[in-house]
Design a protein around this motif. Structure first.
Motif, PDB file in Angstrom:
ATOM      1  N   PHE A 187     -17.667   2.508  -7.790  1.00  0.00           N
ATOM      2  CA  PHE A 187     -16.328   3.076  -7.852  1.00  0.00           C
ATOM      3  C   PHE A 187     -15.518   2.523  -9.018  1.00  0.00           C
ATOM      4  O   PHE A 187     -15.644   1.357  -9.382  1.00  0.00           O
ATOM      5  N   VAL A 188     -14.657   3.380  -9.598  1.00  0.00           N
ATOM      6  CA  VAL A 188     -13.566   2.901 -10.424  1.00  0.00           C
ATOM      7  C   VAL A 188     -12.470   2.432  -9.473  1.00  0.00           C
ATOM      8  O   VAL A 188     -12.143   3.130  -8.508  1.00  0.00           O
ATOM      9  N   VAL A 189     -11.912   1.241  -9.722  1.00  0.00           N
ATOM     10  CA  VAL A 189     -10.918   0.670  -8.822  1.00  0.00           C
ATOM     11  C   VAL A 189      -9.579   0.567  -9.538  1.00  0.00           C
ATOM     12  O   VAL A 189      -9.496   0.008 -10.640  1.00  0.00           O
ATOM     13  N   TYR A 190      -8.522   1.121  -8.917  1.00  0.00           N
ATOM     14  CA  TYR A 190      -7.169   1.043  -9.461  1.00  0.00           C
ATOM     15  C   TYR A 190      -6.241   0.403  -8.434  1.00  0.00           C
ATOM     16  O   TYR A 190      -6.434   0.561  -7.226  1.00  0.00           O
ATOM     17  N   ASP A 191      -5.215  -0.293  -8.914  1.00  0.00           N
ATOM     18  CA  ASP A 191      -4.156  -0.815  -8.062  1.00  0.00           C
ATOM     19  C   ASP A 191      -2.855  -0.104  -8.399  1.00  0.00           C
ATOM     20  O   ASP A 191      -2.505   0.019  -9.575  1.00  0.00           O
ATOM     21  N   LEU A 192      -2.133   0.350  -7.368  1.00  0.00           N
ATOM     22  CA  LEU A 192      -0.807   0.908  -7.604  1.00  0.00           C
ATOM     23  C   LEU A 192       0.165  -0.208  -7.935  1.00  0.00           C
ATOM     24  O   LEU A 192       0.171  -1.251  -7.266  1.00  0.00           O
ATOM     25  N   LYS A 193       0.998  -0.025  -8.934  1.00  0.00           N
ATOM     26  CA  LYS A 193       2.044  -0.989  -9.232  1.00  0.00           C
ATOM     27  C   LYS A 193       3.098  -0.955  -8.135  1.00  0.00           C
ATOM     28  O   LYS A 193       3.377   0.095  -7.555  1.00  0.00           O
ATOM     29  N   PRO A 194       3.701  -2.106  -7.837  1.00  0.00           N
ATOM     30  CA  PRO A 194       4.810  -2.094  -6.866  1.00  0.00           C
ATOM     31  C   PRO A 194       5.949  -1.202  -7.338  1.00  0.00           C
ATOM     32  O   PRO A 194       6.209  -1.091  -8.533  1.00  0.00           O
ATOM     33  N   LEU A 195       6.623  -0.553  -6.400  1.00  0.00           N
ATOM     34  CA  LEU A 195       7.760   0.295  -6.756  1.00  0.00           C
ATOM     35  C   LEU A 195       8.943  -0.554  -7.206  1.00  0.00           C
ATOM     36  O   LEU A 195       9.218  -1.598  -6.612  1.00  0.00           O
ATOM     37  N   ASP A 196       9.647  -0.090  -8.236  1.00  0.00           N
ATOM     38  CA  ASP A 196      10.878  -0.766  -8.612  1.00  0.00           C
ATOM     39  C   ASP A 196      12.055  -0.142  -7.864  1.00  0.00           C
ATOM     40  O   ASP A 196      11.890   0.812  -7.099  1.00  0.00           O
TER      41      ASP A 196
END
Length: 207
Positions: free
Chosen positions: A195-204
């Motif tokens: 898998f390609v793995v991505y992390d969502l950035k925290p919301l500002d």
């Protein structure tokens, strides 16, 4: 079904290095989830044309309340609307957004079902009486369906069974696949080799 995301309310993501990232063709340089749609569509099309079905699955991780479900809905919208390529060709996909909690309830009542038949039977059950059922089943049969599985860590006592279905049936059968989860809800060892793995950035605050 459920909340609906406005297509402009996009939540940005940052790529995480993993063995599955294809560094030469855009997979590791995304600045927003919207950019994932053309990659999935072109990957799906080119692999079907070559016949090898080497489709790239994706894992998107984010903490609680940071936009996993919202982002999954946005991605489904982008895939359905489609993208225009530089040569003027417009491509769109046939996405299906599956919520793991609903899928887990179906798993409980489908004992004895072969893993290879599970997705087709779930689509038949979930979309009974819905005009979308035949569209989704046709796309599944033609291997053009793009499955977005939201919350793989939310299957409660069936988490291991659902994750086994993801890793050893869907990914193994080269189904076009995007999975979301909390970071602590998955063991990366099971994903990083494919898998390609991505992390969502925290919301500002503005988001």
């Amino acid at each position: 079904r459920g909340r609906t995301a406005h297509p402009r309310q996009l939540i940005h993501i940052t790529a995480v290095s993993s063995h599955g990232v294809r560094r030469g063709d855009g997979w590791s340089t995304l600045s927003g989830l919207k950019q994932l749609a053309p990659l999935l569509l072109t990957n799906n099309l080119s692999d079907r044309m070559r016949g090898d079905r080497d489709v790239q699955p994706v894992l998107v991780r984010a903490g609680p309340g940071t936009g996993k479900t919202w982002s999954a809905q946005q991605l489904a919208h982008e895939l359905a609307v489609g993208v225009s390529l530089d040569d003027g060709l417009h491509m769109h996909g046939v996405p299906v957004l599956l919520y793991v909690q609903r899928l887990a309830r179906f798993v409980r009542g489908a004992r004895g079902t072969k893993a290879a038949d599970f997705l087709r039977l779930y689509l038949e059950h979930e979309y009974t009486g819905d005009v979308r059922q035949q569209i989704l089943l046709a796309a599944y049969g033609l291997r053009t369906l793009i499955v977005i599985l939201d919350g793989v860590d939310e299957a409660s006592g069936l988490k291991d069974k659902v994750e086994d279905f993801v890793l050893h049936t869907l990914a193994h059968d080269r189904v076009s696949l995007v999975v979301t989860s909390r970071p602590e809800g998955v063991t990366l060892d099971g994903y990083e080799d494919r898998f390609v793995v991505y992390d969502l950035k925290p919301l500002d605050d503005a988001q």
